[in-house]
Enzyme design. Structure first.
Site: not given
Ligand code: PLP
Length: 357
Positions: A102, A204, A240
């Protein structure tokens, strides 16, 4: 000595009690606040290099040029994963290769060189082992690992930094939603959005988070734990939560918004989809209109920080809808399966966990 090289208390004498098995932490009171640990990992990449070896160094403040690209143009990414102590004391990581991939995806979008999967996983392992005494005892939380990649090279004109830094630090953590471990109360945010089509919602990127601070603060002032964000194009579909993914359950069908670039593809999300299929639930990745959320039997959120957290209620346009939570809930079953694998209580038949000592 440079004025900005202030050290954290924990770093002043990193080896002072290195012989002790555990750092002095009240393990029963852990939440998601920062506790500085002893060491961090740092590697620097010039924009032409694709690889540069890194080192473990004492945890301390870092020095940046005022012209560092990350400070002006937001050229930065972060990751989050956890190290768990098993009952026998050994330490495991959960799917660290997925975080590496990622970060590589994000680096491509943000025009940065990225560490290889091998370097990323090795850096995480080294950082966790150097901070071993901060990994909470089995059942008391986990060591949260925060890898970052950001443009540290100085630049004035709009463009990518000539140098990037890959840094990994850690902090022992417990529950993300303090005081709401059992279930959270959410509200649906109508005014602010976190991502747009063609934007950076799918990675991210550090640019995705502070734009929702105001909405989050407003929701918290009204007693909510977090906000559900809607798609920016129509405002009809849920996307989300500010820092985690969302699932809804209706009958035997589990649904979660499809990752079409505006939703972060969570590793917990992906793992829960697999586990739910194993339990014979039907799983759909699709557009989810608000009405479907309000008609659901259960809602829960997933993420490294929140693990699987049931949603007790959602408030939309002043109306509160409640959902099933507790031991009879599917979210409870999925959480137990996931944490069982992560902490070594259940057999990992998928090769998700990595023993690091
Ligand atoms: C990090 C994150 C997640 C969750 O991702 P994981 O890999 O399960 O920790 C979901 N939404 C957002 C906006 C994030 O920054």
């Amino acid at each position: 000595m440079a004025p900005s090289s202030i050290q954290s208390p924990a770093a002043t004498q990193p080896d002072s009690d290195g012989g002790e098995k555990y750092a002095k932490v009240n393990w029963d009171e852990l939440d998601f606040s920062l506790t500085c640990t002893d060491y961090m990992y740092v590697a620097r990449f010039s924009a032409e290099d694709k690889f540069s070896p890194g080192n473990i160094t004492p945890y301390r403040n870092i020095e940046l040029s005022p012209a560092a690209a990350v400070l002006h143009y937001g050229q930065g990414l972060f990751e989050g994963l956890k190290a768990y102590r098993r009952e026998d004391g050994r330490i495991m990581l959960f799917r660290p290769d997925q975080n590496a991939l990622r970060m590589q995806m994000g680096a491509e979008r943000m025009f940065m060189p990225a560490p290889s999967t091998e370097q990323f996983v090795d850096a995480v392992k080294q950082t966790v082992l150097a901070n071993k005494r901060w990994v909470p005892p089995h059942g008391k939380g986990s060591l949260y690992v925060r890898p970052m990649l950001f443009g540290t090279g100085a630049i004035l004109g709009l463009g990518p930094a000539p140098e990037c830094t890959f840094l990994v630090f850690t902090s022992p953590t417990g529950h993300y939603y303090k005081g709401s471990e059992k279930a959270v109360n959410l509200c649906i945010e109508k005014k602010f959005h976190r991502a747009t089509p063609g934007g950076t919602g799918g990675i991210k990127s550090i640019t995705n988070y502070s734009p929702v601070f105001e909405a989050l603060k407003g929701a918290k002032a009204k007693g909510f734990d977090d906000i559900i964000l809607l798609d920016a194009a129509t405002g009809k579909y849920i996307e989300e939560i500010a820092s985690c993914n969302i699932f809804i359950l209706k009958g035997d069908t589990l649904s979660t918004p499809e990752t079409l670039g505006t939703i972060l593809p969570g590793i917990t999300r992906k793992s829960i989809i697999e586990l739910a299929k194993e339990l014979n639930y039907k799983v759909e990745e699709r557009l989810i209109p608000v009405e479907d959320v309000l008609a659901a039997d259960e809602v829960f959120c997933t993420g490294t920080a929140v693990v699987v957290t049931p949603v007790g209620s959602i408030t939309y346009e002043g109306k509160r809808t409640e959902y099933r939570t507790g031991e009879g809930a599917v979210s409870h079953k999925l959480r137990a399966m996931l944490t069982g694998i992560q902490t070594g209580l259940l057999m990992d038949s998928k090769g998700w966990t990595v023993l690091i000592d």
